[in-house]
Structures are given as structure tokens and as C-alpha cells.
Design an enzyme around this catalytic site. Structure first.
Site, PDB file in Angstrom:
ATOM      1  N   GLU A   8       0.808  -1.220   0.000  1.00 29.18           N
ATOM      2  CA  GLU A   8       0.000   0.000   0.000  1.00 29.18           C
ATOM      3  C   GLU A   8       0.839   1.268   0.000  1.00 29.18           C
ATOM      4  O   GLU A   8       0.317   2.362  -0.258  1.00 29.18           O
ATOM      5  CB  GLU A   8      -0.919   0.014   1.236  1.00 29.18           C
ATOM      6  N   GLU A  37       7.875 -21.626   7.751  1.00 26.14           N
ATOM      7  CA  GLU A  37       7.895 -20.768   8.934  1.00 26.14           C
ATOM      8  C   GLU A  37       8.849 -21.286  10.006  1.00 26.14           C
ATOM      9  O   GLU A  37       9.207 -20.562  10.925  1.00 26.14           O
ATOM     10  CB  GLU A  37       6.499 -20.630   9.522  1.00 26.14           C
TER      11      GLU A  37
END
Length: 303
Positions: free
Chosen positions: A85, A116
Site C-alpha cells: 500500500e 515458517e
């Protein structure tokens, strides 16, 4: 499941909600809304730590450092979202704010087995970006113990980069590893262990603060106006015109002329109107003031 895992607040099971699947939809909606309302208060308890992390991050970015988010699963996706963004909102280069998710882009939509759990993968991802001491690495993990996030912070700190650890459990390894540890404890989730809920909301709120306020400190806004907005479509072009009008009070024709003269650069257009300078001069003043419009205006009025 280990005792250590069971002790995590984010993984706790609420026995009082064991009949949630038998309740009415309206009851569940009300319950979920009430749970979500707890998140801002939890964030509020960390505001001094968040502010200190932002000031440190903005100082590094002012000298060319990059803001790098690293996380796995939901936490990683939130980092990628926040980073993505920044270019349209603040006209940043795509390389200035980067979100990395364990397992790479494919992990945005599906789980990547074992990603992960790898500290080494985080170190390799950072080295692949050419990590420097001016960079800021934000490790994001609801549990605060995800190896990818903790490994990213440990590796970055060893290389002299600024490190921030964002988690939702107190006393987390992630916060301990980071120079700036932020722990927003929101309590057990409505659905046990579903940390895309309150924990995800808390992380999103903090990431909003880190990116937005850092950009304010870097001169990407004028007051609360997005003066570095990138006008890449008609909606944003309309927004650009409105921002110039709000900042200057100029009539439509003057706003259009200023934007035309400055190739649509909102900050430059505002400076030509308020500073009474031409477009090339506006460009030089903004370069000299490192993009801070208020400073450029002071120079224009003092010239």
C-alpha cells in the site's frame, strides 16, 4: 502439543465458547464485535514502545534505509499488504518498503510446508535483499516464537540493522531478540488459535502506525493530506486535484494549471501555488528540503 505451546495466550481455549456453533448468528456477530473492541485498548498499552520504534525507523529511512517486514502465514501476509500500500499512498519506490513472507509469494494464498520453521530461510531472504545497517527489519508473529520471524530479527540485529519485533504474547522470544519489542496481548481468540482474528487485527493496527507515521516523519504528507499520492488512475487523479485544492484553497483552473505544469506531482503543484514559484523552482526547493513541503515553503517565502 507441548506444554509451552499450550501456555501461549494466543493459543488458549475458551471453554465458555464451546457451544458457539449452536448459538444464533446474531449472537456470534455481537460476540465477535465485542472481542474485536478489545484490540485498540491492547494496542494503547504499547503506544510508547510503538512511538519509539517509529522514531528510530524514520531516522534510518531518512538516510536511505528500507522498511522490511518478515513473517509467516497471516503475519507475513499482513506485512506484504502494508508494504504494497505504500507506493500508491506515499509514492514510495517498491524497494523502499518490502514485505517478505516465509515460503515466498506462493505462501500468500497457500501454506508452504516448513517455511515458517526456518531461521536460515529468513537470513537467506534478507541477504538476498542486500541487508544494510540502515535498514529496518520488522519481525511479525502472533505467537512471538515463529522461527522465521525470530531468525529474521536475530540475523538483522547481528548485521547492525534496526530491529522491531511485533507479537501478541508477553515475554516472547521475538520481543527479546529485537531492539524494539512490541507485544500487543489481545487474549484468546474466538476460535482457539485462529490468530488471523484479534491478533491479526492488532498487527494490522500497529503496522498501519509504523508505515503511516514513518511516512509523515519523512515529509510524505502535508498536514493530513497525501501530497505524495501517485495518480495512476482517474480516481487518484481526482484525489490529486482535491488535495491541491484543500491545501491551497485555489480555484479549479489554478489547480489544473499547477498540476499540468508539474506533470501531476501534487506536492510540487502545491508549492507553486503557495510559494509563488514556477515548477522548476518548486522541484529544486523540494530536493533541497529532502521532500518536506513545509520546509520548501519556508525557503520559498524566505527567498
Amino acid at each position: 502439543m507441548s506444554t509451552d505451546f499450550e501456555s501461549l495466550t494466543t493459543e488458549a481455549h475458551r471453554s465458555d465458547l464451546s457451544d458457539i456453533d449452536r448459538r444464533s448468528t446474531l449472537d456470534i456477530v455481537r460476540l465477535m464485535n465485542a472481542e474485536d473492541a478489545l484490540v485498540p485498548a491492547a494496542v494503547a498499552g504499547q503506544l510508547p514502545l510503538i512511538a519509539a520504534a517509529i522514531d528510530a525507523a524514520a531516522a534510518r529511512m531518512a538516510r536511505g534505509g528500507r522498511l522490511l517486514y518478515l513473517g509467516a502465514g497471516t503475519a507475513g501476509r499482513l506485512g506484504v499488504l502494508d508494504a504494497s500500500e505504500c507506493p500508491p499512498t506515499f509514492n514510495t519506490d517498491p524497494g523502499e518498503v518490502i514485505g517478505l513472507i516465509a515460503g515466498g509469494p506462493a505462501a500468500m494464498s497457500e501454506a508452504v510446508e516448513g517455511a515458517e520453521d526456518s531461521r536460515a530461510l529468513a537470513a537467506a531472504d534478507l541477504d538476498g535483499l542486500g541487508l544494510t545497517p540502515d535498514d529496518i527489519v520488522v519481525g511479525i508473529s502472533a505467537s512471538g516464537r515463529t522461527p522465521y520471524a525470530v531468525g529474521a530479527v536475530e540475523h538483522a540485529r547481528a548485521r547492525g540493522a534496526l530491529t522491531i519485533g511485533l507479537s501478541c504474547n508477553a515475554g516472547s522470544p521475538l520481543a527479546a531478540a529485537a531492539e524494539h519489542g512490541i507485544e500487543v496481548v489481545v487474549g484468546p481468540e474466538l476460535i482457539a488459535g485462529s490468530t488471523r482474528l484479534k491478533a491479526g487485527t492488532a498487527q494490522k493496527l500497529v503496522l498501519n502506525m509504523i508505515s503511516t507515521i514513518s511516512m509523515i516523519r519523512l515529509g510524505k504528507t502535508y498536514g493530513n493530506l497525501m501530497v505524495d499520492v501517485r495518480a495512476s488512475n482517474e480516481k487518484l487523479r481526482a484525489r490529486s486535484r482535491r488535495i491541491v485544492q484543500l491545501a491551497t484553497g485555489a480555484a479549479d483552473a489554478e489547480v489544473e494549471a499547477a498540476l499540468t505544469a508539474t506533470d501531476g506531482e501534487v506536492k510540487h503543484a502545491i508549492l507553486t501555488i503557495l510559494g509563488h514559484v514556477d515548477a522548476p523552482t518548486a522541484g529544486r526547493l523540494l530536493t533541497a528540503s529532502h521532500g518536506h513541503l513545509r520546509a520548501a515553503l519556508e525557503q520559498a517565502h524566505g527567498a
